[in-house]
Scaffold this active site. Sequence first.
Site, PDB file in Angstrom:
ATOM      1  CD  GLU A 161      -3.358   4.238   7.159  1.00 13.21           C
ATOM      2  OE1 GLU A 161      -4.320   4.011   7.912  1.00 13.21           O
ATOM      3  OE2 GLU A 161      -2.202   3.832   7.372  1.00 13.21           O
ATOM      4  CG  ASP A 194      -0.409  -0.572   2.457  1.00 13.79           C
ATOM      5  OD1 ASP A 194       0.821  -0.791   2.517  1.00 13.79           O
ATOM      6  OD2 ASP A 194      -1.172  -0.794   3.406  1.00 13.79           O
TER       7      ASP A 194
HETATM    8 ZN    ZN Z   1      -2.487   2.598   9.107  1.00 12.04          ZN
HETATM    9 ZN    ZN Z   2      -1.010   0.398   7.409  1.00 13.38          ZN
END
Ligand code: ZN
Ligand code: ZN
Length: 438
Positions: free
Chosen positions: A165, A95
């Site tokens: 997030e 990510d």
């Molecule tokens: Zn996080």
């Molecule tokens: Zn994370």
Amino acid sequence: MKKLLLLAAVAMTLTTPVRAAGLSDAIKADMPQLMALYRDLHANPELSMQEVRTPAKLAPEMKKLGFEVTEKVGKTGVVAVMKNGPGPVLLIRADMDALPVKEQTGLPFASKIRATSAAGVESGVMHACGHDTHMTAWLATARRLAAMKDQWSGTLVMTLQPGEETSEGARAMLADGLFTRFPKPTYALAFHDSASLPAGTIGFTSGPSFANVDSVDIRVRGVGGHGAVPHATKDPIVLGADIVGALQTLVSRELDPQDAAVVTVGSFQAGTKHNVISDEAVLLLTVRSYTDKTRRHLLDGIARIARGKAIAAGIPEDRMPIVTVREREHTPAVFNTPALTESTAALFRRQFGEDRVREVPPPMVGEDFGRYHHADTSIESLIFWVGGVPKGKWDAAGGDPMKLPSLHSPFWAPEAETVISTATEALTVAALDILKKT
Ligand SMILES: [Zn+2]
Ligand SMILES: [Zn+2]
């Protein structure tokens, strides 16, 4: 025949450490370059779904390694595919996003970046969740696997995902054809750096590993009026407080004590003045669980309690509370499939030694990596932890993570070199095992 198989097994175990020694040396040789990349990513974080510089930096690196690279998948995501003969399709995900946190680590390469979130709030930006270590180890793993192409067979689908997030990224990539425009994975792997494990230690959980996360709004509607004339009103603050109290019984009285869950009222807003009974109160809840069944029970229970308490308070039918589950913000639980988790944990124990690999309890936080398995439960899936707490700090805290900066803290400074090298080695051996030649 049995004897032959046994001999083959012995031969395999004997060859593994030789290959492993070569692997860790190769990773070590890569480290100066990788750390330069890490520091650059760390100093230039980008908020969720605003990742532009980050994929632009990494996509060309994957092209150089021979991957077929597609950009802007799910807004800013990257999909890099390497087809290398018959075999399973392995997705390895990192990510990319950072958090609206003003960095206070004091590191020489600390972020000074500021940005404005989708909600219009300007703040400092920091890789306070360590996604910069994820991306660096992801590229390092791609390098190793590209260099070791003769040792595996199958297809690698390496993805850089935006917006973890905010729980938007995995959903956006899936909606943009991650499983239809590209080879559909049979296996999915990822790791997360950990602020609760000493640097270089690997943690894993079999089964539910991160929680279902839901955001729920309750608009408690009453009948407003003068604070001195309560009998002419229906006070939404008293009713709201009653609902908050009753919600506590969902976990404590309605769930099996062994079934972990959370119902937290994080915000309760109502009223403007001492002597005015308002006509509305708004409660904002976070709801956590590990299974679809428990999630459903909690969400139904919240609606039932809100309505039941309103009826008890004599609220008219047309002023019943409005309960809204924010489905767009839902993050499904991460489920580490037991077969892959157990075989990979055994592999890690052989690779790193028993001391560096441990089973850990699942946290109540969310991770949208779970969406890939959730989209197709036949996918074998695993996300594991790689500890990042420097040994000195770990020892000084007596091994108690509660005394140390957590993930998302402005002070979280993982021992990045150890996280990256350990994660690269772990992802590479796990990939070689999944894609082993038969
Ligand atoms: Zn996080
Ligand atoms: Zn994370």
